[in-house]
Design a protein around this motif. Structure first.
Motif, mmCIF file in Angstrom:
data_model
loop_
_atom_site.group_PDB
_atom_site.id
_atom_site.type_symbol
_atom_site.label_atom_id
_atom_site.label_comp_id
_atom_site.label_asym_id
_atom_site.label_seq_id
_atom_site.Cartn_x
_atom_site.Cartn_y
_atom_site.Cartn_z
ATOM 1 N N SER A 187 -30.669 27.025 62.380
ATOM 2 C CA SER A 187 -31.397 28.271 62.590
ATOM 3 C C SER A 187 -30.697 29.175 63.593
ATOM 4 O O SER A 187 -30.550 30.369 63.393
ATOM 5 C CB SER A 187 -32.813 27.951 63.064
ATOM 6 O OG SER A 187 -33.514 29.125 63.331
ATOM 7 N N LEU A 188 -30.223 28.568 64.711
ATOM 8 C CA LEU A 188 -29.521 29.340 65.736
ATOM 9 C C LEU A 188 -28.220 29.928 65.190
ATOM 10 O O LEU A 188 -27.863 31.064 65.463
ATOM 11 C CB LEU A 188 -29.230 28.466 66.964
ATOM 12 C CG LEU A 188 -30.435 28.148 67.854
ATOM 13 C CD1 LEU A 188 -30.052 27.087 68.892
ATOM 14 C CD2 LEU A 188 -30.934 29.404 68.546
ATOM 15 N N GLY A 189 -27.527 29.113 64.380
ATOM 16 C CA GLY A 189 -26.283 29.584 63.784
ATOM 17 C C GLY A 189 -26.517 30.764 62.873
ATOM 18 O O GLY A 189 -25.774 31.742 62.857
ATOM 19 N N ALA A 190 -27.599 30.683 62.084
ATOM 20 C CA ALA A 190 -27.926 31.787 61.185
ATOM 21 C C ALA A 190 -28.254 33.047 61.956
ATOM 22 O O ALA A 190 -27.878 34.152 61.588
ATOM 23 C CB ALA A 190 -29.114 31.393 60.294
ATOM 24 N N MET A 191 -28.987 32.865 63.085
ATOM 25 C CA MET A 191 -29.330 34.018 63.913
ATOM 26 C C MET A 191 -28.081 34.666 64.485
ATOM 27 O O MET A 191 -27.960 35.889 64.532
ATOM 28 C CB MET A 191 -30.276 33.604 65.036
ATOM 29 C CG MET A 191 -31.671 33.250 64.553
ATOM 30 S SD MET A 191 -32.702 32.593 65.873
ATOM 31 C CE MET A 191 -32.788 34.014 66.949
ATOM 32 N N MET A 192 -27.141 33.839 64.936
ATOM 33 C CA MET A 192 -25.895 34.378 65.498
ATOM 34 C C MET A 192 -25.104 35.123 64.432
ATOM 35 O O MET A 192 -24.566 36.194 64.654
ATOM 36 C CB MET A 192 -25.051 33.244 66.082
ATOM 37 C CG MET A 192 -25.650 32.624 67.338
ATOM 38 S SD MET A 192 -24.710 31.204 67.925
ATOM 39 C CE MET A 192 -23.191 31.988 68.384
ATOM 40 N N PHE A 193 -25.066 34.533 63.206
ATOM 41 C CA PHE A 193 -24.342 35.173 62.120
ATOM 42 C C PHE A 193 -24.963 36.510 61.755
ATOM 43 O O PHE A 193 -24.286 37.510 61.549
ATOM 44 C CB PHE A 193 -24.326 34.241 60.902
ATOM 45 C CG PHE A 193 -23.596 34.831 59.725
ATOM 46 C CD1 PHE A 193 -24.293 35.430 58.684
ATOM 47 C CD2 PHE A 193 -22.205 34.817 59.668
ATOM 48 C CE1 PHE A 193 -23.624 35.986 57.608
ATOM 49 C CE2 PHE A 193 -21.538 35.374 58.596
ATOM 50 C CZ PHE A 193 -22.246 35.962 57.562
ATOM 51 N N THR A 194 -26.315 36.500 61.724
ATOM 52 C CA THR A 194 -27.027 37.737 61.417
ATOM 53 C C THR A 194 -26.754 38.792 62.469
ATOM 54 O O THR A 194 -26.545 39.960 62.174
ATOM 55 C CB THR A 194 -28.548 37.463 61.341
ATOM 56 O OG1 THR A 194 -28.772 36.495 60.333
ATOM 57 C CG2 THR A 194 -29.303 38.745 60.999
ATOM 58 N N GLY A 195 -26.697 38.369 63.737
ATOM 59 C CA GLY A 195 -26.405 39.312 64.825
ATOM 60 C C GLY A 195 -25.038 39.932 64.672
ATOM 61 O O GLY A 195 -24.854 41.133 64.837
ATOM 62 N N CYS A 196 -24.045 39.106 64.310
ATOM 63 C CA CYS A 196 -22.691 39.621 64.121
ATOM 64 C C CYS A 196 -22.654 40.616 62.967
ATOM 65 O O CYS A 196 -22.023 41.657 63.037
ATOM 66 C CB CYS A 196 -21.724 38.468 63.844
ATOM 67 S SG CYS A 196 -21.434 37.408 65.271
ATOM 68 N N SER A 197 -23.371 40.289 61.885
ATOM 69 C CA SER A 197 -23.388 41.182 60.733
ATOM 70 C C SER A 197 -24.025 42.511 61.098
ATOM 71 O O SER A 197 -23.574 43.558 60.681
ATOM 72 C CB SER A 197 -24.183 40.536 59.582
ATOM 73 O OG SER A 197 -23.545 39.344 59.173
ATOM 74 N N SER A 198 -25.081 42.470 61.921
ATOM 75 C CA SER A 198 -25.765 43.683 62.336
ATOM 76 C C SER A 198 -24.842 44.580 63.133
ATOM 77 O O SER A 198 -24.785 45.786 62.942
ATOM 78 C CB SER A 198 -26.999 43.317 63.169
ATOM 79 O OG SER A 198 -27.615 44.468 63.663
ATOM 80 N N ASN A 199 -24.045 43.999 64.051
ATOM 81 C CA ASN A 199 -23.106 44.785 64.851
ATOM 82 C C ASN A 199 -22.043 45.433 63.976
ATOM 83 O O ASN A 199 -21.664 46.574 64.170
ATOM 84 C CB ASN A 199 -22.434 43.888 65.905
ATOM 85 C CG ASN A 199 -23.409 43.498 67.003
ATOM 86 O OD1 ASN A 199 -24.397 44.187 67.222
ATOM 87 N ND2 ASN A 199 -23.151 42.387 67.670
ATOM 88 N N ALA A 200 -21.564 44.692 62.970
ATOM 89 C CA ALA A 200 -20.536 45.242 62.094
ATOM 90 C C ALA A 200 -21.090 46.428 61.313
ATOM 91 O O ALA A 200 -20.428 47.443 61.135
ATOM 92 C CB ALA A 200 -20.040 44.168 61.130
ATOM 93 N N GLY A 201 -22.333 46.294 60.867
ATOM 94 C CA GLY A 201 -22.952 47.391 60.139
ATOM 95 C C GLY A 201 -23.113 48.609 61.014
ATOM 96 O O GLY A 201 -22.922 49.728 60.579
ATOM 97 N N SER A 202 -23.430 48.397 62.293
ATOM 98 C CA SER A 202 -23.609 49.501 63.229
ATOM 99 C C SER A 202 -22.312 50.263 63.414
ATOM 100 O O SER A 202 -22.276 51.473 63.424
ATOM 101 C CB SER A 202 -24.125 48.966 64.573
ATOM 102 O OG SER A 202 -24.192 49.998 65.522
ATOM 103 N N SER A 203 -21.177 49.518 63.562
ATOM 104 C CA SER A 203 -19.895 50.180 63.752
ATOM 105 C C SER A 203 -19.503 50.971 62.514
ATOM 106 O O SER A 203 -18.838 51.978 62.577
ATOM 107 C CB SER A 203 -18.804 49.151 64.093
ATOM 108 O OG SER A 203 -18.610 48.268 63.001
ATOM 109 N N GLY A 204 -19.971 50.478 61.341
ATOM 110 C CA GLY A 204 -19.683 51.190 60.107
ATOM 111 C C GLY A 204 -20.403 52.518 60.007
ATOM 112 O O GLY A 204 -20.043 53.360 59.202
ATOM 113 N N ASP A 205 -21.431 52.729 60.817
ATOM 114 C CA ASP A 205 -22.180 53.976 60.808
ATOM 115 C C ASP A 205 -21.532 55.052 61.672
ATOM 116 O O ASP A 205 -22.008 56.178 61.701
ATOM 117 C CB ASP A 205 -23.616 53.735 61.302
ATOM 118 C CG ASP A 205 -24.434 52.919 60.306
ATOM 119 O OD1 ASP A 205 -25.375 52.256 60.751
ATOM 120 O OD2 ASP A 205 -24.109 52.952 59.115
ATOM 121 N N VAL A 206 -20.495 54.714 62.379
ATOM 122 C CA VAL A 206 -19.794 55.688 63.214
ATOM 123 C C VAL A 206 -19.020 56.650 62.314
ATOM 124 O O VAL A 206 -18.205 56.239 61.491
ATOM 125 C CB VAL A 206 -18.843 54.992 64.207
ATOM 126 C CG1 VAL A 206 -18.002 56.017 64.964
ATOM 127 C CG2 VAL A 206 -19.627 54.137 65.185
#
Length: 324
Positions: free
Chosen positions: A14-33
């Motif tokens: 569960s923790l690993g999935a949360m960390m992976f999801t967090g990384c994906s969220s950051n990547a998506g944010s940078s893509g909005d620049v």
């Protein structure tokens, strides 16, 4: 025991999935620049202020450098082929929007792309420059703000500051459509007043001194149009004019700050700010073709007090004057 071990495994997954999801969220944010390329023909006060206003206009609409926009600023150093190279590089870099400061910069950007949105500023006549089909309905991928002001305002100021004017001298860049349009308009308006306009062309900074010297002894006043070569060479023009006790009437504040007697012009910072607001609308999904080209109605009367004193003139018949 087995239950504890199973619970531990489930927690780890569960923790690993949360960390992976967090990384994906950051990547998506940078893509909005959004990537914005700013191309400016040359450095001088008017164009610099337009750039400053553009960034401010974007920020007021929620687009802030370092947060959700990335700005790539390039200066062509008054070289048109370099403007074309800058525009091509912006296209190759897949910019989301190009901000072009000056007519040559905007023309270079349009030559490079018909797809990436282009917002221009410091363009006198966008239709004559081939940038838009009409100011009201631009069409295509280009819109922006125009620095056009009625030449009659400049002529009126000339007559008030130099009441006995018979000949007006103009130094201009013969390769800029902006300059040609203004000189032609001045000639037409002046002829109705019985005033002759003598123009002398220059295409490079090292030709300006010779051009202004050629007309200085044969005119009563020198008019400085909204011309990038003129703006970047104003200190030279005002020096030659001062040596011949001839006033220079400019068209923007930077002219006065660099030795012209007076101007009745617009704020280039406000012009750039309006362009920034247009750019924000485009980044939010609006099409450039649906945004009319805009001009500023308000002008500001500015007089250089030191130059006025040296020439033995006064501003008694002027209203709402700002002295520099």
């Amino acid at each position: 025991m087995k239950n504890k071990k199973l619970l531990s495994i489930l927690l780890s997954v569960s923790l690993g999935a949360m960390m992976f999801t967090g990384c994906s969220s950051n990547a998506g944010s940078s893509g909005d620049v959004k990537k914005i390329g700013i191309t400016q023909l040359v450095e001088h006060p008017a164009l610099d202020q337009a750039k400053e206003g553009f960034i401010e206009g974007l920020a007021e609409k929620g687009f802030v450098e370092g947060e959700n926009i990335e700005i790539d600023f390039q200066n062509a150093q008054n070289d048109n082929p370099t403007s074309q190279t800058i525009a091509s590089n912006f296209v190759n870099d897949k910019k989301d929007l190009i901000f072009a400061i000056s007519t040559p910069s905007a023309q270079a950007a349009l030559n490079a792309t018909k797809d990436i949105p282009i917002v221009f500023t410091a363009v006198t006549d966008a239709v004559e420059a081939g940038l838009v089909s009409s100011n009201e309905n631009p069409g295509g991928n280009v819109t922006g703000t125009s620095d056009a002001i009625p030449v009659e305002k400049a002529l009126d100021l000339i007559k008030k500051m130099v009441p006995d004017v018979k000949k007006i001298g103009v130094v201009c860049n013969t390769s800029e459509i902006n300059s040609k349009l203004q000189v032609d308009a001045l000639k037409e308006a002046a002829s109705k007043e019985g005033i002759e306009v003598i123009d002398k062309g220059a295409t490079r900074a090292n030709e300006v001194n010779q051009a202004v010297s050629a007309i200085a002894g044969n005119v009563d006043v020198i008019f400085a149009p909204t011309d990038n070569l003129v703006a970047s060479s104003m200190s030279i023009i005002s020096k030659v004019a001062s040596d011949n006790n001839i006033p220079v009437i400019g068209t923007e504040e930077g002219h006065v700050e660099n030795g012209a007697l007076a101007c009745n012009g617009i704020s280039y910072k406000e012009l750039g700010k309006k362009a920034g607001e247009m750019a924000a609308d485009i980044l939010n999904g609006k099409s450039p073709s649906d945004i009319p080209v805009t001009t500023l109605e308000d002008t500001q009367l500015i007089v250089n007090k030191n130059v006025m004193k040296k020439l033995g003139l006064n501003a008694d018949n002027l209203e709402n004057v700002t002295f520099k």
